[in-house]
Write a protein that holds these residues in place. Sequence first.
Motif, PDB file in Angstrom:
ATOM      1  N   ASN A  64     -10.397   7.799  -6.949  1.00  0.00           N
ATOM      2  CA  ASN A  64      -9.554   7.523  -5.795  1.00  0.00           C
ATOM      3  C   ASN A  64      -9.097   6.067  -5.723  1.00  0.00           C
ATOM      4  OD1 ASN A  64      -8.165   8.314  -3.598  1.00  0.00           O
ATOM      5  ND2 ASN A  64      -9.921   8.280  -2.185  1.00  0.00           N
ATOM      6  N   PRO A  65      -8.409   5.587  -6.739  1.00  0.00           N
ATOM      7  CA  PRO A  65      -7.972   4.190  -6.745  1.00  0.00           C
ATOM      8  C   PRO A  65      -6.853   3.963  -5.728  1.00  0.00           C
ATOM      9  CG  PRO A  65      -6.935   5.369  -8.540  1.00  0.00           C
ATOM     10  CD  PRO A  65      -7.888   6.337  -7.890  1.00  0.00           C
ATOM     11  N   SER A  66      -6.702   2.720  -5.276  1.00  0.00           N
ATOM     12  CA  SER A  66      -5.600   2.446  -4.356  1.00  0.00           C
ATOM     13  C   SER A  66      -4.340   2.054  -5.116  1.00  0.00           C
ATOM     14  CB  SER A  66      -5.990   1.350  -3.366  1.00  0.00           C
ATOM     15  OG  SER A  66      -6.587   0.267  -4.053  1.00  0.00           O
ATOM     16  N   LEU A  67      -4.489   1.732  -6.415  1.00  0.00           N
ATOM     17  CA  LEU A  67      -3.311   1.423  -7.233  1.00  0.00           C
ATOM     18  C   LEU A  67      -3.416   2.146  -8.566  1.00  0.00           C
ATOM     19  CD1 LEU A  67      -0.712  -0.284  -7.781  1.00  0.00           C
ATOM     20  CD2 LEU A  67      -2.199  -2.059  -8.704  1.00  0.00           C
ATOM     21  N   LEU A  68      -2.333   2.855  -8.911  1.00  0.00           N
ATOM     22  CA  LEU A  68      -2.262   3.494 -10.228  1.00  0.00           C
ATOM     23  C   LEU A  68      -1.173   2.778 -11.025  1.00  0.00           C
ATOM     24  CD1 LEU A  68      -2.995   5.889 -12.166  1.00  0.00           C
ATOM     25  CD2 LEU A  68      -1.077   7.116 -11.145  1.00  0.00           C
ATOM     26  N   ILE A  69      -1.563   2.231 -12.170  1.00  0.00           N
ATOM     27  CA  ILE A  69      -0.563   1.624 -13.048  1.00  0.00           C
ATOM     28  C   ILE A  69      -0.189   2.659 -14.098  1.00  0.00           C
ATOM     29  CG2 ILE A  69      -0.051  -0.250 -14.646  1.00  0.00           C
ATOM     30  CD1 ILE A  69      -2.092  -1.964 -13.214  1.00  0.00           C
ATOM     31  N   ALA A  70       1.082   3.023 -14.163  1.00  0.00           N
ATOM     32  CA  ALA A  70       1.534   4.039 -15.116  1.00  0.00           C
ATOM     33  C   ALA A  70       2.494   3.362 -16.084  1.00  0.00           C
ATOM     34  CB  ALA A  70       2.217   5.183 -14.376  1.00  0.00           C
ATOM     35  N   ASP A  71       2.033   3.190 -17.321  1.00  0.00           N
ATOM     36  CA  ASP A  71       2.838   2.474 -18.311  1.00  0.00           C
ATOM     37  C   ASP A  71       3.573   3.491 -19.188  1.00  0.00           C
ATOM     38  OD1 ASP A  71       3.960   0.779 -20.124  1.00  0.00           O
ATOM     39  OD2 ASP A  71       2.096  -0.128 -20.813  1.00  0.00           O
ATOM     40  N   GLU A  72       4.848   3.698 -18.905  1.00  0.00           N
ATOM     41  CA  GLU A  72       5.683   4.665 -19.641  1.00  0.00           C
ATOM     42  C   GLU A  72       4.979   6.016 -19.764  1.00  0.00           C
ATOM     43  OE1 GLU A  72       8.770   4.005 -21.018  1.00  0.00           O
ATOM     44  OE2 GLU A  72       8.855   1.858 -21.474  1.00  0.00           O
ATOM     45  N   PRO A  73       4.515   6.602 -18.657  1.00  0.00           N
ATOM     46  CA  PRO A  73       3.672   7.798 -18.774  1.00  0.00           C
ATOM     47  C   PRO A  73       4.408   9.031 -19.288  1.00  0.00           C
ATOM     48  CG  PRO A  73       4.240   7.427 -16.490  1.00  0.00           C
ATOM     49  CD  PRO A  73       4.744   6.236 -17.252  1.00  0.00           C
ATOM     50  N   LYS A 127       0.836  -1.202   0.000  1.00  0.00           N
ATOM     51  CA  LYS A 127       0.000   0.000   0.000  1.00  0.00           C
ATOM     52  C   LYS A 127       0.872   1.253   0.000  1.00  0.00           C
ATOM     53  CE  LYS A 127      -3.776  -2.070   2.612  1.00  0.00           C
ATOM     54  NZ  LYS A 127      -4.290  -2.270   3.976  1.00  0.00           N
ATOM     55  N   GLY A 128       0.570   2.180  -0.886  1.00  0.00           N
ATOM     56  CA  GLY A 128       1.233   3.480  -0.883  1.00  0.00           C
ATOM     57  C   GLY A 128       2.645   3.525  -1.428  1.00  0.00           C
ATOM     58  N   GLU A 129       3.209   2.401  -1.835  1.00  0.00           N
ATOM     59  CA  GLU A 129       4.585   2.433  -2.329  1.00  0.00           C
ATOM     60  C   GLU A 129       4.623   2.555  -3.855  1.00  0.00           C
ATOM     61  OE1 GLU A 129       7.231  -0.918  -2.037  1.00  0.00           O
ATOM     62  OE2 GLU A 129       5.774  -2.310  -2.882  1.00  0.00           O
TER      63      GLU A 129
END
Lengths: 327, 339
Positions: free
Chosen positions: B180-189, B35-37
Amino acid sequence: MNGNHVLLEIRDLKKHFPIRGGILSRVVGSVKAVDGVSFAIKKGEVLGLVGESGSGKTTVGRTLLRLIEPTGGRILFDGQDITDLPKDKLRPYRRRMQIIFQDPFSSLNPRMTVGDIIAEPLIIHGIGKTPQERTERVAELLKLVGLSPDHMRRYPHEFSGGQRQRIGIARALAVAPDFIVADEPVSALDVSIQAQVVNLLQDLKEELGLTLLFIAHDLAVVEYISDRVAVMYLGKVMEVASSKELYRNPKHPYTEALLSAVPIPDPTVKRERIVLQGDIPSPINPPSGCVFRTRCRYALPECAQVVPELKEVAPGHYKACIRDDIL
Amino acid sequence: MDEKRLLEVRDLKVHFFTDDGVVKAVDGVSFHVDKGETLAVVGESGSGKSVTSLAIMRLIPTPPGRIVGGQVLFRGKDGQVKDLTRLSEAEMRRIRGNDIAMIFQEPMTSLNPVYTVGDQIAEAIMLHQGKSRKEAMELAAHMLDLVGIPEPKKRLANYPHQMSGGMRQRVMIAMALSCNPSLLIADEPTTALDVTIQAQILELMKRLQEELGMAILFITHNLGVVAEMADRVVVMYAGRVVEQADVVPLFKDPLHPYTRGLLHSVPRLDLAAERRERLEAIPGNVPNPLYLPPGCAFHPRCKHYVEGLCDREVPPLEDTGDGRQVRCVRWREIREVRA
């Protein structure tokens, strides 16, 4: 030739692309892609040209080769003004000036074998009279760029990105040019392959005594390969200095911000970062005076009045900024 | 699953069934996100990093691709742990956007060109939070303000083409974080952005993470960005994890020859003025995923390769004892020699 021989010089080079509009397609404005750029490259030197998208760095590279015609200014190659040379008179110079493109996928004809791709400039420029001679030259070139002569009969799709870029380099070298424009030659490649191509260019430069204009947006790569670096922003040169001096001691606020924006691959390095606000303005309607002033943290009201000249602030170090009291 | 765990990927396998054969794009990948990392997944083209992230979201184009094995355990907002690979499409739709959101490399192609940005952000809010259009538009304006877009109310009426690349990525982030998601997936943003704009977006993501507390799974090939953003790093090569460690030890003492090679092949701006040695390039090419080399997939490019040892079996991902993992049979020897 001594070490101070200037091979290529551009003076006040301009390229404005017309914008047409309305039913009569009249020119309603222009994109000032390159707006008064001057620099000189000595024989055997690598000049790096950095800038963000829209800075005009690619247009400079293409205009000085006359792949696109300049709107104004002069281009001098080996002492000869080539700005207005007609096509037939330009051809001998074309042989001496070549280009390597960014995208190794779209810059090689998929229907031609690698051998034919590399031999094409030889035929155009009448080098190598017989097919055998040309084949020998192609084999030699393939070896030079770290590929095998057997690759001659294959097609571009059979190669990886890095290998394709080597083919593009072999094609540029085929006619034994003195000067090469390398336009983002490694930015489409994987990290582990970039280093191979950078090292190759470095070796070829030493071995063949090439003079290079190395255009890229990756400042670390440019620093690594260049002797001197010119920084562009919105069609103008902001700063020119030796590579070492520029990175150690940037004098222009834009260079300072640009350098601080590059993430360093070391989590223990903590630096002050200057985050520039906003986006690069439109080259259709650039800001008055200094084009960078709208994002500059040192801007004064005077910056909107005059276009700053590129002036020498230390030996060999030039900047286009009216503020001498900073940096 | 451990209380602080948010996501745990276990032995994930995603294969693509093509006319030319089976491409094992992801072949037994395991890692977790607390969480949060911020966990960075690093790799070059063909490493399987993007396919991994798409598999977590269950967005693998089927056919030709399919999740053929493994689990994706995720702790929902209600505290319940679910295996995302087993959820129905309807259940998955509730997770996407609500619990896990994703942003992509190209903000132009991921936004719909015929709707205003306000409509697009509001759509997600109405869908997931059951709010009225008016409320959703207000929240959308608030989100644009949060991601640093000036005059947010006016900007709601803009179409994507009226914005710059950096602005569009901000809109994508606003949309992703609107529920307000708990996980953001950032693919080469930030890969398609200029460095000064990249710096803006990275600062923004860090600030939002501090304010909103979401975890970030950051997919990238840029080691500079990794050093700046990550708490922990997973290095992938040819569909497998080859190393996993906290960010500082990974950069200081990379254990896998591939990680080490990657770190040495990039020119360093901060060291540039002092030393100018030849770049240590990794020889050879990224392998063709259809014909992976036997044994350790990196062995044909590895300077520590030993015949008969490295090319027989795929090395296991070993725990090193200090919270790190490495997939190399010779890591102990290599580390000793270096010390």
